[in-house]
Each structure stands twice: as C-alpha cells, then as structure tokens.
Scaffold this motif. Structure first.
Motif, PDB file in Angstrom:
ATOM      1  N   TYR A   1     -15.320  32.485  25.125  1.00 53.56           N
ATOM      2  CA  TYR A   1     -16.391  32.486  26.103  1.00 53.56           C
ATOM      3  C   TYR A   1     -16.818  30.868  26.204  1.00 53.56           C
ATOM      4  N   GLN A   2     -16.665  29.894  26.788  1.00 47.45           N
ATOM      5  CA  GLN A   2     -16.966  28.610  26.862  1.00 47.45           C
ATOM      6  C   GLN A   2     -18.029  28.310  27.960  1.00 47.45           C
ATOM      7  N   HIS A   3     -18.900  27.482  27.565  1.00 45.45           N
ATOM      8  CA  HIS A   3     -20.006  26.867  28.472  1.00 45.45           C
ATOM      9  C   HIS A   3     -19.346  25.909  29.546  1.00 45.45           C
ATOM     10  N   ARG A   4     -19.279  26.291  30.681  1.00 47.34           N
ATOM     11  CA  ARG A   4     -18.675  25.357  31.779  1.00 47.34           C
ATOM     12  C   ARG A   4     -18.959  24.004  31.748  1.00 47.34           C
ATOM     13  N   GLY A   5     -20.441  23.797  31.236  1.00 45.89           N
ATOM     14  CA  GLY A   5     -20.831  22.359  31.193  1.00 45.89           C
ATOM     15  C   GLY A   5     -20.489  21.305  30.233  1.00 45.89           C
ATOM     16  N   CYS A   6     -20.075  21.969  29.243  1.00 42.48           N
ATOM     17  CA  CYS A   6     -19.557  21.273  27.816  1.00 42.48           C
ATOM     18  C   CYS A   6     -18.311  21.594  27.245  1.00 42.48           C
ATOM     19  N   SER A   7     -17.845  23.087  27.453  1.00 40.63           N
ATOM     20  CA  SER A   7     -16.714  23.553  26.720  1.00 40.63           C
ATOM     21  C   SER A   7     -17.147  24.271  25.422  1.00 40.63           C
ATOM     22  N   GLY A   8     -18.557  24.137  25.001  1.00 42.37           N
ATOM     23  CA  GLY A   8     -18.905  24.764  23.934  1.00 42.37           C
ATOM     24  C   GLY A   8     -18.530  26.392  23.936  1.00 42.37           C
TER      25      GLY A   8
END
Length: 162
Positions: free
Chosen positions: A112-119
């Motif tokens: 489940y990755q943050h769209r903004g930074c792939s974290g």
C-alpha cells in the motif's frame, strides 16, 4: 447478552462490532476501497452469495457507511463510500499491518504505497497531546462522558462503573 443488544452497550469498540463484526462486511468495505461500486462487481470479486452480499450492503447503507446512488446516464445503481465509510480506512489498514507481520510468511502480498512518494502506508497510534507513539502498554482507561454511573447518572464520571 444477544449480539443485537451489544449496540446499546456503552463501549466505543463493542458498538461498531455490531455493524462491522463479520468477515463479509469487512471484505465488502475492503473491496469498496479498491473502487468497486456495483452489486455484480462485488459479487464477482468476493464470490459471496447474492443474499449475503445484499444483506451486508444494506447494513452499510442503513448505517450511512455506503450510499446507494443511481449511476449518471445509466439504469444501474452503485454503492459509494460516504465520509463515515472513508473514516474506516485506518481500521482496515491496521488489520493489514497486523496481517503483514503475522500472517504473511513470504512477505506482504500487496504494498500500500503513498502515491506522492511511493513510501509504504502504515497505521500509527499516537497521543493527541504530545504526539508520542503508543502501544497498549501505554494506555490507561478513564471514565468518559458517555459512561453511565450505577444510578444511571451521566453527570458524575467519578461514580461510573468501568
């Protein structure tokens, strides 16, 4: 105590379990967050019986977690998450975090990755006053304004049963 009677139990963990406390309801919610909105899409994705799916969707609509709406320009109806429904996402993410640790021996099946930074997205419990990270060992219970005292009085939290 019967399951339905738990809806009146003075506990903010117990009451939501009356609505959310079975696997199909949580799976319907999980599927809603992937963008699925139509009955047949839910049924195809989950493989649940039509009657059980309809019961769970109706329950989520009755509690304003999903809203049933006509699809613009179509005769179809769809189920869309309400703000109340979106507020359940951290609960699903907490279950996901636990599952990644204890039930995914080969590693997480999905990131489940943050769209903004792939974290990677995770749930973190923290104090609303100082911001410290918390675990169950850091928590103590105290009576709140919604807890009834032995004589049914809400105005004296010092006399409440905990």
């Amino acid at each position: 105590m019967r399951y339905d009677d738990l809806a009146d139990f003075p506990c903010s963990i117990t009451r939501p379990l009356v609505i959310l406390g079975d696997r199909w309801t949580l799976l319907v919610l999980k599927t809603s967050f992937t963008g699925i909105r139509r009955f047949n899409e839910f049924q195809r994705a989950l493989g649940v019986s039509r009657s059980r799916l309809q019961d769970r969707l109706d329950r989520l609509v009755d509690h304003a977690i999903l809203a049933k709406q006509k699809t613009p320009g179509s005769a179809h109806e769809e189920y869309r998450l309400t703000e109340k429904g979106h507020d359940l996402y951290p609960i699903l993410m907490a279950i996901k975090d636990w599952g990644d640790v204890y039930m995914a021996p080969e590693g997480p099946p999905v990131h489940y990755q943050h769209r903004g930074c792939s974290g990677e997205a995770h749930v973190r419990l923290e104090c609303d006053c100082c911001g410290s990270g918390l675990t169950a060992r850091d928590i103590e219970l105290a009576p709140g304004p919604g807890l009834l005292t032995e004589d049914g009085d809400r105005s004296r939290p010092d006399r409440a049963k905990t």
